[in-house]
Design a protein around this motif. Structure first.
Motif, PDB file in Angstrom:
ATOM      1  N   ARG A  45       0.830  -1.211   0.000  1.00 59.93           N
ATOM      2  CA  ARG A  45       0.000   0.000   0.000  1.00 59.93           C
ATOM      3  C   ARG A  45       0.864   1.260   0.000  1.00 59.93           C
ATOM      4  O   ARG A  45       0.565   2.232  -0.699  1.00 59.93           O
ATOM      5  CB  ARG A  45      -0.933   0.003   1.217  1.00 59.93           C
ATOM      6  CG  ARG A  45      -2.079  -0.996   1.135  1.00 59.93           C
ATOM      7  CD  ARG A  45      -3.163  -0.660   2.156  1.00 59.93           C
ATOM      8  NE  ARG A  45      -2.639  -0.626   3.517  1.00 59.93           N
ATOM      9  CZ  ARG A  45      -2.581  -1.674   4.325  1.00 59.93           C
ATOM     10  NH1 ARG A  45      -2.997  -2.861   3.913  1.00 59.93           N
ATOM     11  NH2 ARG A  45      -2.101  -1.557   5.550  1.00 59.93           N
ATOM     12  N   THR A  46       1.945   1.227   0.770  1.00 59.94           N
ATOM     13  CA  THR A  46       2.845   2.376   0.827  1.00 59.94           C
ATOM     14  C   THR A  46       3.488   2.629  -0.529  1.00 59.94           C
ATOM     15  O   THR A  46       3.569   3.773  -0.996  1.00 59.94           O
ATOM     16  CB  THR A  46       3.937   2.150   1.884  1.00 59.94           C
ATOM     17  OG1 THR A  46       3.335   1.916   3.160  1.00 59.94           O
ATOM     18  CG2 THR A  46       4.868   3.346   1.968  1.00 59.94           C
ATOM     19  N   HIS A  48       2.330   1.774  -3.438  1.00 68.43           N
ATOM     20  CA  HIS A  48       1.286   2.261  -4.345  1.00 68.43           C
ATOM     21  C   HIS A  48       1.027   3.747  -4.133  1.00 68.43           C
ATOM     22  O   HIS A  48       0.895   4.518  -5.106  1.00 68.43           O
ATOM     23  CB  HIS A  48       0.000   1.467  -4.134  1.00 68.43           C
ATOM     24  CG  HIS A  48      -1.114   1.895  -5.029  1.00 68.43           C
ATOM     25  ND1 HIS A  48      -2.018   2.884  -4.667  1.00 68.43           N
ATOM     26  CD2 HIS A  48      -1.470   1.498  -6.280  1.00 68.43           C
ATOM     27  CE1 HIS A  48      -2.878   3.068  -5.649  1.00 68.43           C
ATOM     28  NE2 HIS A  48      -2.582   2.244  -6.627  1.00 68.43           N
ATOM     29  N   ASP A  49       0.945   4.178  -2.901  1.00 69.18           N
ATOM     30  CA  ASP A  49       0.695   5.585  -2.609  1.00 69.18           C
ATOM     31  C   ASP A  49       1.834   6.470  -3.114  1.00 69.18           C
ATOM     32  O   ASP A  49       1.603   7.552  -3.672  1.00 69.18           O
ATOM     33  CB  ASP A  49       0.514   5.782  -1.093  1.00 69.18           C
ATOM     34  CG  ASP A  49      -0.760   5.134  -0.573  1.00 69.18           C
ATOM     35  OD1 ASP A  49      -1.644   4.816  -1.407  1.00 69.18           O
ATOM     36  OD2 ASP A  49      -0.859   4.923   0.648  1.00 69.18           O
ATOM     37  N   GLY A  51       3.926   5.741  -5.569  1.00 71.87           N
ATOM     38  CA  GLY A  51       3.894   5.718  -7.026  1.00 71.87           C
ATOM     39  C   GLY A  51       2.799   6.605  -7.590  1.00 71.87           C
ATOM     40  O   GLY A  51       2.982   7.260  -8.623  1.00 71.87           O
ATOM     41  N   ASP A  52       1.658   6.628  -6.934  1.00 68.11           N
ATOM     42  CA  ASP A  52       0.559   7.495  -7.370  1.00 68.11           C
ATOM     43  C   ASP A  52       0.944   8.968  -7.281  1.00 68.11           C
ATOM     44  O   ASP A  52       0.592   9.777  -8.140  1.00 68.11           O
ATOM     45  CB  ASP A  52      -0.675   7.239  -6.506  1.00 68.11           C
ATOM     46  CG  ASP A  52      -1.647   6.277  -7.173  1.00 68.11           C
ATOM     47  OD1 ASP A  52      -1.401   5.887  -8.341  1.00 68.11           O
ATOM     48  OD2 ASP A  52      -2.634   5.891  -6.521  1.00 68.11           O
ATOM     49  N   ALA A  53       1.661   9.323  -6.228  1.00 66.31           N
ATOM     50  CA  ALA A  53       2.043  10.714  -6.014  1.00 66.31           C
ATOM     51  C   ALA A  53       3.233  11.147  -6.861  1.00 66.31           C
ATOM     52  O   ALA A  53       3.389  12.328  -7.166  1.00 66.31           O
ATOM     53  CB  ALA A  53       2.349  10.942  -4.532  1.00 66.31           C
ATOM     54  N   HIS A  54       4.082  10.183  -7.242  1.00 70.09           N
ATOM     55  CA  HIS A  54       5.311  10.506  -7.988  1.00 70.09           C
ATOM     56  C   HIS A  54       5.449   9.569  -9.198  1.00 70.09           C
ATOM     57  O   HIS A  54       6.071   8.505  -9.094  1.00 70.09           O
ATOM     58  CB  HIS A  54       6.528  10.380  -7.080  1.00 70.09           C
ATOM     59  CG  HIS A  54       6.453  11.205  -5.831  1.00 70.09           C
ATOM     60  ND1 HIS A  54       6.691  12.560  -5.807  1.00 70.09           N
ATOM     61  CD2 HIS A  54       6.122  10.851  -4.557  1.00 70.09           C
ATOM     62  CE1 HIS A  54       6.542  13.016  -4.574  1.00 70.09           C
ATOM     63  NE2 HIS A  54       6.200  12.002  -3.790  1.00 70.09           N
ATOM     64  N   PRO A  55       4.910   9.956 -10.355  1.00 64.98           N
ATOM     65  CA  PRO A  55       4.979   9.097 -11.551  1.00 64.98           C
ATOM     66  C   PRO A  55       6.413   8.743 -11.961  1.00 64.98           C
ATOM     67  O   PRO A  55       6.658   7.654 -12.492  1.00 64.98           O
ATOM     68  CB  PRO A  55       4.297   9.952 -12.624  1.00 64.98           C
ATOM     69  CG  PRO A  55       3.376  10.852 -11.854  1.00 64.98           C
ATOM     70  CD  PRO A  55       4.094  11.154 -10.582  1.00 64.98           C
ATOM     71  N   VAL A  58       7.660   5.490 -10.608  1.00 65.41           N
ATOM     72  CA  VAL A  58       7.260   4.285 -11.345  1.00 65.41           C
ATOM     73  C   VAL A  58       8.137   4.096 -12.578  1.00 65.41           C
ATOM     74  O   VAL A  58       8.563   2.983 -12.893  1.00 65.41           O
ATOM     75  CB  VAL A  58       5.778   4.369 -11.744  1.00 65.41           C
ATOM     76  CG1 VAL A  58       5.360   3.137 -12.541  1.00 65.41           C
ATOM     77  CG2 VAL A  58       4.902   4.514 -10.509  1.00 65.41           C
ATOM     78  N   GLU A 131      -2.473  -3.620  -5.369  1.00 61.26           N
ATOM     79  CA  GLU A 131      -1.924  -2.268  -5.460  1.00 61.26           C
ATOM     80  C   GLU A 131      -0.904  -2.117  -6.580  1.00 61.26           C
ATOM     81  O   GLU A 131      -0.304  -1.047  -6.750  1.00 61.26           O
ATOM     82  CB  GLU A 131      -1.239  -1.881  -4.139  1.00 61.26           C
ATOM     83  CG  GLU A 131      -2.174  -1.848  -2.931  1.00 61.26           C
ATOM     84  CD  GLU A 131      -2.295  -3.194  -2.243  1.00 61.26           C
ATOM     85  OE1 GLU A 131      -2.971  -3.258  -1.193  1.00 61.26           O
ATOM     86  OE2 GLU A 131      -1.723  -4.179  -2.767  1.00 61.26           O
ATOM     87  N   LEU A 133       1.436  -1.262  -9.512  1.00 64.75           N
ATOM     88  CA  LEU A 133       1.501  -0.032 -10.300  1.00 64.75           C
ATOM     89  C   LEU A 133       1.694  -0.299 -11.790  1.00 64.75           C
ATOM     90  O   LEU A 133       1.535   0.606 -12.608  1.00 64.75           O
ATOM     91  CB  LEU A 133       2.643   0.848  -9.778  1.00 64.75           C
ATOM     92  CG  LEU A 133       2.426   1.399  -8.370  1.00 64.75           C
ATOM     93  CD1 LEU A 133       3.729   1.955  -7.801  1.00 64.75           C
ATOM     94  CD2 LEU A 133       1.353   2.475  -8.376  1.00 64.75           C
TER      95      LEU A 133
END
Length: 228
Positions: A45-46, A48-49, A51-55, A58, A131, A133
């Motif tokens: 989960r961490t 994923h969060d 990666g969502d905030a910083h493309p 990824v 989760e 990415l």
């Protein structure tokens, strides 16, 4: 105890210890041991969060994963086999004979070993983290990336030993191998395509496999003579 038997003890102990670690992880995953699953889910989960905030996060870790695909090391192993078994000029034949068997064993270890994580994946059938990415095929346990990089890196280090490389070269190779293994394991967890226990199991299975092969081959493969 003979000198040859003494040389076999270390890889046997290593293979046994790594097998125990892998076995414990396997049992924990099959039994859905709560503390392990809690840790795995928290890290996924961490990741994923983040990666969502910083493309760009990824993009970077995906590049690492692509560069260290298990297929890459299989291709390298095949190329190495071709190189050492092609006809050589007369003055190079002696050295070619020195390296053929060690390189063949290292390449075979990489190529044949690739079957192991696939078999375990099919048996365990652990789903990928929800989760994740990026998209990833197959199931989750163990990580084929972690297994592949660990197998290839350890084979490279052991090959330097068998070919009687200098201690300095072997030390730097071991450091580079450890860093590369860690990098790939972090990449798979950071992309949330694997749980922490998946990459740990992949590394443990690879260490057991390579050490087991090393223990067997040490009984009949002698180091190549040092040149000069």
């Amino acid at each position: 105890m003979t000198e040859r038997s003494g040389r076999v003890i270390t890889p046997v102990i290593t293979a046994t210890a790594a097998s125990v670690v892998f076995g414990l992880l396997l049992l924990a995953v099959i039994a859905r041991w709560a503390p392990l699953f809690t840790l795995d889910d928290l890290v996924a989960r961490t990741a994923h969060d983040i990666g969502d905030a910083h493309p760009s996060f990824v993009v970077f870790w995906r590049a690492v994963s692509l560069a260290c695909e298990p297929l890459v090391f299989r291709i390298v192993a095949i190329v190495a086999l071709v190189i050492v078994w092609v006809p050589v000029r007369r003055h190079g034949r002696g050295r070619a004979r020195d390296v053929r068997m060690p390189v063949t064993i290292a390449a075979a270890t990489v190529l044949v070993g690739g079957i192991l994580p696939v078999l375990v994946k099919a048996i365990v059938g652990r789903p990928r983290p929800v989760e994740a990415l990026i998209a990833a095929a197959q199931t989750s346990f163990p990580s084929a990336h972690a297994f592949g990089i660990t197998t290839a890196a350890l084979c490279g280090v052991l090959l330097l030993r068998v070919l009687d490389a200098s201690q300095v070269a072997r030390r730097w190779a071991a450091l580079a191998a450890g860093a590369l293994i860690a990098l790939v394991c972090v990449a798979r967890v950071a992309l949330a395509v694997h749980y922490v226990s998946d990459v740990a199991a992949g590394v443990a299975l690879a260490v057991a496999w390579v050490a087991g092969v090393d223990a067997v081959t040490r009984r009949w493969i002698a180091p190549a003579p040092r040149r000069g």
